[in-house]
Design a protein around this motif. Structure first.
Motif, PDB file in Angstrom:
ATOM      1  N   UNK A  25       0.843  -1.198   0.000  1.00  0.00           N
ATOM      2  CA  UNK A  25       0.000   0.000   0.000  1.00  0.00           C
ATOM      3  C   UNK A  25       0.879   1.248   0.000  1.00  0.00           C
ATOM      4  N   UNK A  26       1.985   1.217   0.743  1.00  0.00           N
ATOM      5  CA  UNK A  26       2.877   2.378   0.831  1.00  0.00           C
ATOM      6  C   UNK A  26       3.758   2.522  -0.410  1.00  0.00           C
ATOM      7  N   UNK A  27       4.342   1.404  -0.851  1.00  0.00           N
ATOM      8  CA  UNK A  27       5.288   1.440  -1.959  1.00  0.00           C
ATOM      9  C   UNK A  27       5.363   0.050  -2.599  1.00  0.00           C
ATOM     10  N   UNK A  98      -5.516  -6.659   2.065  1.00  0.00           N
ATOM     11  CA  UNK A  98      -4.689  -7.536   1.235  1.00  0.00           C
ATOM     12  C   UNK A  98      -5.095  -7.410  -0.234  1.00  0.00           C
ATOM     13  N   UNK A  99      -6.399  -7.365  -0.518  1.00  0.00           N
ATOM     14  CA  UNK A  99      -6.856  -7.232  -1.898  1.00  0.00           C
ATOM     15  C   UNK A  99      -6.392  -5.906  -2.493  1.00  0.00           C
ATOM     16  N   UNK A 100      -6.519  -4.836  -1.733  1.00  0.00           N
ATOM     17  CA  UNK A 100      -6.076  -3.533  -2.243  1.00  0.00           C
ATOM     18  C   UNK A 100      -4.573  -3.557  -2.511  1.00  0.00           C
ATOM     19  N   UNK A 103      -3.986  -5.543  -5.714  1.00  0.00           N
ATOM     20  CA  UNK A 103      -4.387  -4.799  -6.906  1.00  0.00           C
ATOM     21  C   UNK A 103      -3.362  -3.694  -7.180  1.00  0.00           C
ATOM     22  N   UNK A 104      -2.969  -2.986  -6.137  1.00  0.00           N
ATOM     23  CA  UNK A 104      -2.007  -1.900  -6.298  1.00  0.00           C
ATOM     24  C   UNK A 104      -0.629  -2.400  -6.715  1.00  0.00           C
ATOM     25  N   UNK A 105      -0.285  -3.608  -6.332  1.00  0.00           N
ATOM     26  CA  UNK A 105       1.046  -4.124  -6.655  1.00  0.00           C
ATOM     27  C   UNK A 105       1.187  -4.462  -8.127  1.00  0.00           C
TER      28      UNK A 105
END
Length: 193
Positions: A25-27, A98-100, A103-105
């Motif tokens: 989420x951060x990086x 975890x899903x976010x 997805x972001x990764x």
């Protein structure tokens, strides 16, 4: 009853998953060393559990896909079975952070998971059967739109703060939109234009 070693393994695994979620989420471009540090484990331990970043994401996806339902074999069943599509969004809600993170990764799209492939094949077959008298292009258009609507990116967008739906509400919206798309395709004489 799990022994001490098994409990320790589960705890270490959970520490790694929690650190993965927080870091992503951060990086999303964190290193494995940064992940080990955030989890409070040695780099050697991290690699023993997850030999690569890809294996880590595959393990996380496998755990989630085990909980996500396979699409019913007919489109009619998919649209009429109460909550068939909503169930998956509820699972995403349960593991929202975890899903976010996943997805972001941007790693989830590259995975070739059996559960994902099976759901995709089932959906494609259901749409092809339902729209068998329609042009192949319209079948592909309906399949693409429906697959997009049913995915984790749509869930994330619909449950973000500015929209703020619950997983159940987002799933209901997806069911409604899918019905509209399929009904429009049934009435169409050619590809959607």
């Amino acid at each position: 009853m799990p022994g001490l070693r098994e409990k320790q393994r589960e705890l270490t695994d959970q520490l790694i998953i929690d650190a993965f979620t927080e870091l992503t989420v951060k990086n999303p471009d964190f290193t494995m060393q940064e992940l080990a540090d955030a989890a409070g484990v040695s780099l050697r331990t991290l690699y023993r559990y997850y030999p690569s970043r890809e294996v880590l994401v595959e393990g996380l996806m496998r755990a989630l896909t085990d909980r996500v339902r396979v699409v019913p074999t007919t489109l009619e069943a998919m649209l009429e079975e109460p909550g068939a599509l909503r169930h998956n969004f509820r699972v995403f809600d349960e593991y929202s952070e975890l899903m976010r993170a996943m997805v972001l990764s941007r790693l989830t799209g590259a995975l070739d998971q059996d559960g994902y492939r099976n759901r995709t094949k089932a959906l494609k077959a259901a749409i092809s059967a339902e729209l068998s008298d329609k042009h192949e292009t319209i079948q592909q258009q309906v399949f693409g739109l429906t697959r997009l609507l049913m995915g984790s990116v749509a869930w994330m967008f619909l449950t973000e703060d500015d929209i703020g739906l619950t997983g159940d509400e987002a799933g209901a919206a997806v069911e409604w939109a899918t019905r509209l798309i399929v009904d429009a395709a049934r009435r169409s004489d050619g590809p959607l234009e």
